[in-house]
Design a protein around this motif. Structure first.
Motif, PDB file in Angstrom:
ATOM      1  N   ASP A   6      -2.512   8.775 -10.302  1.00 33.23           N
ATOM      2  CA  ASP A   6      -1.510   7.805  -9.941  1.00 33.23           C
ATOM      3  C   ASP A   6      -0.109   8.458 -10.549  1.00 33.23           C
ATOM      4  OD1 ASP A   6      -2.638   6.309  -8.322  1.00 33.23           O
ATOM      5  OD2 ASP A   6      -3.216   4.790  -9.762  1.00 33.23           O
ATOM      6  N   LEU A  49       0.801  11.650  -9.205  1.00 32.91           N
ATOM      7  CA  LEU A  49       1.698  11.558  -7.920  1.00 32.91           C
ATOM      8  C   LEU A  49       3.024  10.898  -8.154  1.00 32.91           C
ATOM      9  CD1 LEU A  49      -1.168   9.637  -5.711  1.00 32.91           C
ATOM     10  CD2 LEU A  49      -0.479  11.846  -5.372  1.00 32.91           C
ATOM     11  N   ARG A  50       3.249   9.890  -8.999  1.00 27.20           N
ATOM     12  CA  ARG A  50       4.500   9.826  -9.565  1.00 27.20           C
ATOM     13  C   ARG A  50       5.267  10.964  -9.993  1.00 27.20           C
ATOM     14  NH1 ARG A  50       1.977   5.311 -11.761  1.00 27.20           N
ATOM     15  NH2 ARG A  50       1.847   6.078 -13.876  1.00 27.20           N
ATOM     16  N   ASP A  59      -5.447  10.967 -14.591  1.00 28.51           N
ATOM     17  CA  ASP A  59      -4.471   9.601 -13.927  1.00 28.51           C
ATOM     18  C   ASP A  59      -3.894  10.498 -12.708  1.00 28.51           C
ATOM     19  OD1 ASP A  59      -3.057   7.670 -13.397  1.00 28.51           O
ATOM     20  OD2 ASP A  59      -1.925   7.388 -15.180  1.00 28.51           O
ATOM     21  N   LEU A 119      -4.311  10.695   0.075  1.00 28.18           N
ATOM     22  CA  LEU A 119      -4.384   9.884  -0.963  1.00 28.18           C
ATOM     23  C   LEU A 119      -5.603   8.976  -1.445  1.00 28.18           C
ATOM     24  CD1 LEU A 119      -2.474   8.747  -3.220  1.00 28.18           C
ATOM     25  CD2 LEU A 119      -1.647   7.147  -1.863  1.00 28.18           C
ATOM     26  N   ARG A 168      -8.033   9.625  -4.662  1.00 32.33           N
ATOM     27  CA  ARG A 168      -8.412   8.289  -5.463  1.00 32.33           C
ATOM     28  C   ARG A 168     -10.053   8.141  -5.617  1.00 32.33           C
ATOM     29  NH1 ARG A 168      -3.836   4.151  -3.398  1.00 32.33           N
ATOM     30  NH2 ARG A 168      -2.067   4.878  -4.893  1.00 32.33           N
ATOM     31  N   GLU A 177       4.779   1.586  -3.550  1.00 31.24           N
ATOM     32  CA  GLU A 177       3.311   1.359  -4.083  1.00 31.24           C
ATOM     33  C   GLU A 177       2.351   2.456  -3.691  1.00 31.24           C
ATOM     34  OE1 GLU A 177       2.335  -2.095  -1.904  1.00 31.24           O
ATOM     35  OE2 GLU A 177       3.370  -3.386  -3.526  1.00 31.24           O
ATOM     36  N   GLY A 178       3.021   3.615  -3.228  1.00 33.78           N
ATOM     37  CA  GLY A 178       2.255   4.654  -2.996  1.00 33.78           C
ATOM     38  C   GLY A 178       1.210   4.650  -1.704  1.00 33.78           C
ATOM     39  N   ARG A 179       1.941   3.790  -0.690  1.00 33.24           N
ATOM     40  CA  ARG A 179       1.080   4.143   0.815  1.00 33.24           C
ATOM     41  C   ARG A 179       2.165   4.603   1.567  1.00 33.24           C
ATOM     42  NH1 ARG A 179       0.810  -2.082  -0.011  1.00 33.24           N
ATOM     43  NH2 ARG A 179       2.484  -1.841   1.532  1.00 33.24           N
TER      44      ARG A 179
END
Length: 183
Positions: free
Chosen positions: A165, A168-169, A163, A128, A132, A116-118
């Motif tokens: 996210d 980061l992906r 974007d 992070l 955001r 989940e990106g944590r």
């Protein structure tokens, strides 16, 4: 009053720096661009937090399995089991199952957080969060700029979505790709 384009440029610059810091935190590199090998302290921490507990769990599981095999062989041979009662074996098996499930829950929680990106690292989580917030602020500024540009140019604004996210992906995919760009 400040120019909205200057504010957007400053926010975009902050976002880029934050993403670069986050990338450095997640994927440290050497001066020549190759991934940095783990430091001795990172290896020690990984060994103490992951490797040793995993080895202990495997050894405990093997010991319990061998004890159960010994009891089964004794029972098959017609000799009495050394256990005081069947309830004792069942209680120990239940305790072992609970401990294993608890460790599995912890591992799954860590995995879910990573997916989940944590990130587990506090500094990476902070970067992070900052990225955001900067992305949201930049999106607000762009929306404001588009509304002003729309008034000035009869609705002919440009849309520049950012974007974080997806970025980061992409960074994560680059890290996970074992074939990489290194030659």
């Amino acid at each position: 009053m400040t120019d909205p384009d200057d504010d957007i440029a400053a926010l975009l610059g902050d976002l880029v720096r934050t993403l670069q810091d986050l990338q450095g935190e997640v994927e440290p590199r050497t001066a020549d661009g190759r991934p940095r090998p783990p430091t001795p302290s990172e290896l020690v921490r990984f060994t103490s937090d992951v490797t040793i507990p995993a080895a202990i769990l495997v050894l405990k599981t093997n010991i319990e399995a061998l004890k159960l095999l010994r009891r089964a062989l004794r029972l098959a041979d017609g000799r009495p089991s050394t256990a005081s009662s069947g309830g004792d074996v069942q209680e120990r098996a239940t305790q072992l199952s609970r401990a294993t499930l608890a460790r599995l829950d912890d591992a799954l929680s860590d995995l879910q957080g990573a997916v989940e990106g944590r990130p587990p690292d506090a500094e990476a989580r902070e970067l992070l969060t900052e990225a955001r917030q900067l992305r949201a602020s930049l999106a607000e500024r762009l929306a404001e700029s588009e509304s002003v540009a729309g008034d000035d140019f009869d609705g002919e604004g440009t849309d520049v979505p950012v974007d974080v996210d997806a970025e980061l992906r992409s960074i994560k995919d680059d890290m996970d790709d074992p074939t990489g760009d290194e030659e």
